[in-house]
Design an enzyme around this catalytic site. Structure first.
Site, PDB file in Angstrom:
ATOM      1  N   TRP A   1       0.866  -1.188   0.000  1.00  0.00           N
ATOM      2  CA  TRP A   1       0.000   0.000   0.000  1.00  0.00           C
ATOM      3  C   TRP A   1       0.905   1.241   0.000  1.00  0.00           C
ATOM      4  O   TRP A   1       1.881   1.315   0.750  1.00  0.00           O
ATOM      5  CB  TRP A   1      -0.891  -0.034   1.251  1.00  0.00           C
ATOM      6  CG  TRP A   1      -1.794   1.137   1.421  1.00  0.00           C
ATOM      7  CD1 TRP A   1      -2.656   1.650   0.495  1.00  0.00           C
ATOM      8  CD2 TRP A   1      -1.945   1.941   2.594  1.00  0.00           C
ATOM      9  NE1 TRP A   1      -3.329   2.722   1.039  1.00  0.00           N
ATOM     10  CE2 TRP A   1      -2.916   2.911   2.315  1.00  0.00           C
ATOM     11  CE3 TRP A   1      -1.347   1.918   3.860  1.00  0.00           C
ATOM     12  CZ2 TRP A   1      -3.308   3.868   3.245  1.00  0.00           C
ATOM     13  CZ3 TRP A   1      -1.737   2.864   4.794  1.00  0.00           C
ATOM     14  CH2 TRP A   1      -2.712   3.828   4.482  1.00  0.00           C
TER      15      TRP A   1
ATOM     16  N   ASP B   1      -1.288  -5.134   9.333  1.00  0.00           N
ATOM     17  CA  ASP B   1      -2.167  -4.062   8.871  1.00  0.00           C
ATOM     18  C   ASP B   1      -3.474  -4.734   8.454  1.00  0.00           C
ATOM     19  O   ASP B   1      -3.512  -5.507   7.490  1.00  0.00           O
ATOM     20  CB  ASP B   1      -1.503  -3.349   7.689  1.00  0.00           C
ATOM     21  CG  ASP B   1      -2.366  -2.219   7.159  1.00  0.00           C
ATOM     22  OD1 ASP B   1      -3.500  -2.053   7.643  1.00  0.00           O
ATOM     23  OD2 ASP B   1      -1.896  -1.509   6.250  1.00  0.00           O
TER      24      ASP B   1
ATOM     25  N   LYS C   1     -13.350   0.583   5.384  1.00  0.00           N
ATOM     26  CA  LYS C   1     -14.003  -0.216   4.332  1.00  0.00           C
ATOM     27  C   LYS C   1     -15.146  -1.043   4.901  1.00  0.00           C
ATOM     28  O   LYS C   1     -16.233  -1.060   4.338  1.00  0.00           O
ATOM     29  CB  LYS C   1     -13.021  -1.178   3.651  1.00  0.00           C
ATOM     30  CG  LYS C   1     -11.627  -0.681   3.514  1.00  0.00           C
ATOM     31  CD  LYS C   1     -11.405   0.186   2.325  1.00  0.00           C
ATOM     32  CE  LYS C   1     -10.198   1.041   2.594  1.00  0.00           C
ATOM     33  NZ  LYS C   1      -9.491   1.556   1.486  1.00  0.00           N
TER      34      LYS C   1
HETATM   35  N1  PLP Z   1      -3.759  -0.246   5.030  1.00  0.00           N
HETATM   36  C1  PLP Z   1      -4.130  -0.650   3.829  1.00  0.00           C
HETATM   37  C2  PLP Z   1      -3.491  -1.848   3.241  1.00  0.00           C
HETATM   38  C3  PLP Z   1      -5.121   0.047   3.126  1.00  0.00           C
HETATM   39  O1  PLP Z   1      -5.480  -0.386   1.921  1.00  0.00           O
HETATM   40  C4  PLP Z   1      -5.706   1.184   3.708  1.00  0.00           C
HETATM   41  C5  PLP Z   1      -6.682   1.966   2.959  1.00  0.00           C
HETATM   42  O2  PLP Z   1      -6.782   1.967   1.792  1.00  0.00           O
HETATM   43  C6  PLP Z   1      -5.286   1.540   5.002  1.00  0.00           C
HETATM   44  C7  PLP Z   1      -4.312   0.806   5.626  1.00  0.00           C
HETATM   45  C8  PLP Z   1      -5.798   2.677   5.795  1.00  0.00           C
HETATM   46  O3  PLP Z   1      -6.905   3.322   5.473  1.00  0.00           O
HETATM   47  P1  PLP Z   1      -7.610   4.273   6.524  1.00  0.00           P
HETATM   48  O4  PLP Z   1      -6.574   5.190   7.070  1.00  0.00           O
HETATM   49  O5  PLP Z   1      -8.683   4.945   5.767  1.00  0.00           O
HETATM   50  O6  PLP Z   1      -8.152   3.384   7.586  1.00  0.00           O
END
Ligand code: PLP
Length: 403
Positions: free
Chosen positions: A133, A215, A251
């Protein structure tokens, strides 16, 4: 001369630049496969009905106010988040060795965890999967880590995990390196190790004294089953690992802009919890002082009420199964069109994204010629597909591959 005159322009964040290009595009056929957010079959964002219902209740509840939350957040929320991740039968939960800290969504949990590891434990090396990511490196570098190294993950030849390469890189990592692992639905590849492979990864990590930082951005969203999507983190916790896990509710609850997340900490000794929490308190205090309440209230209410929980589980099944259907629909169409290459990986992959294998040039061509926007890496959001645009997208991909 301005003190700012030597500031270099930072590179744009690709995924947001893509959304800008999509928004500016006037073509009615345009499709956004870039941004990582769920869309309904009508191509619209979805406020989950259970969230809508709770929001109406919260708005009418005159006992609630806008006072600051504690630095570590809403207790009911972080407890429920830890239980959702680890399960209530997890030894670490039973022994009070698992803590939760409410965070600014998954990103905030990653940052707070990384800053703690760097500042309090003195860790300076982290490993991320190649690819990962887009924000992992920025977060860990900003938290002050000196070395960010990639471990091999994606093998373009097999369109699968380069498991041998991954193990070799982990074996060669210096002790006390932090290893970022995607709990499920690896972003961007959609390929997760098998349970047997996770077992081997755990063995190497134990032997090499590597710290797992999971994560978890897609629990329940990947398979439709919360327990299934959490099984790897649970396995590591049961195996006695001390670990961090960032949890995002963006999500699975559709709460993207409410910044609702949690950092789960699993440790060996419950007596160390107070000291660890006191240091995490200072990290949060310096970063944003305390988290927002709205999303945490919605999630806590859902996770702690049997009926609401059941309703929410239905919602995540709706989202995950629509995505799985779109994967099948895209693969079937490409096969039917005779598009050169193999397309089974689209249905083998899991989660929101497919790592299509399209080249950067083909992705650009799709944007320029067909108004279909996806990352140059070939990552495509399967939730951007729907029954109205699937034929159009499939034939555009066919054109990009055969031109
Ligand atoms: N980690 C991964 C792999 C993700 O795909 C995302 C969002 O796309 C996140 C963390 C963190 O997203 P958020 O800060 O919106 O919770």
């Amino acid at each position: 001369m301005s003190i700012f005159s030597n500031v270099q322009t930072a590179p744009p964040i690709e995924v947001f630049a893509l959304t800008r290009a999509y928004n500016a595009d006037q073509n009615p056929k345009k499709v956004n496969l870039g941004v990582g957010a769920y869309r309904t079959d009508e191509g619209k964002p979805w406020v989950l009905p259970v969230v809508r219902k709770l929001e109406a209740q919260l708005a009418a509840d005159e006992t609630l106010n806008h006072e600051y939350l504690p630095v570590l957040g809403l207790d009911a929320f972080s407890k429920a988040a830890v239980h959702m991740l680890l399960g209530t039968d997890c030894p670490a939960v039973i022994d009070n060795r698992a803590l939760g800290v409410q965070s600014l969504s998954g990103t905030g949990a990653l940052f707070v965890g990384a800053k703690f590891l760097q500042k309090i434990l003195g860790y300076d090396t982290y490993y991320y999967s190649a690819p990962t990511w887009g924000n992992h490196k920025l977060i860990f570098d900003t938290a002050g880590f000196k070395q960010g190294r990639a471990y091999r993950y994606w093998d373009p030849a097999t369109k699968n995990i380069d498991f041998e390469g991954m193990c070799e890189d982990l074996r060669n990592a210096p002790e006390n390196s932090v290893i970022i692992l995607h709990a499920c639905a690896h972003n961007p590849t959609g390929c997760d190790p098998t349970d047997a492979q996770w077992k081997q990864i755990a063995e190497i990590m134990r032997e090499r004294k590597l710290f797992p930082f999971f994560d978890s951005a897609y629990q329940g969203f990947a398979s439709g089953d919360l327990d299934k999507d959490a099984r790897t983190v649970r396995y590591f916790a049961k195996e006695g690992f001390e670990l961090f896990c960032s949890q995002s509710f963006s999500k699975n609850f559709g709460l993207y802009n409410e910044r609702t997340g949690n950092l789960t900490v699993v440790m060996k000794d419950a007596e160390l919890a107070a000291a660890v929490l006191s240091q995490l308190t200072l990290v949060v205090r310096a970063t944003y002082s305390n988290p927002p309440a709205h999303g945490a209230r919605v999630v806590a209410a859902t996770l702690t009420n049997k009926d609401l929980f059941a309703e929410w589980q239905d919602h995540i099944r709706v989202m995950s199964s629509r995505i799985i259907q779109m994967r099948e629909a895209l693969r079937d169409r490409l096969v039917k069109l005779g598009t050169p290459g193999t397309w089974d990986h689209i249905t083998r992959q899991i989660g929101m994204f497919s790592f299509t294998g399209l080249t950067p040039q083909q992705c650009e061509y799709l944007g320029n010629e067909h108004h279909i926007y996806l990352l140059r890496s070939g990552r495509a959001n399967m939730a951007g597909l729907n029954t109205n645009n699937i034929d159009y997208v499939a034939s555009a991909i066919h054109d990009a591959v055969t031109k």
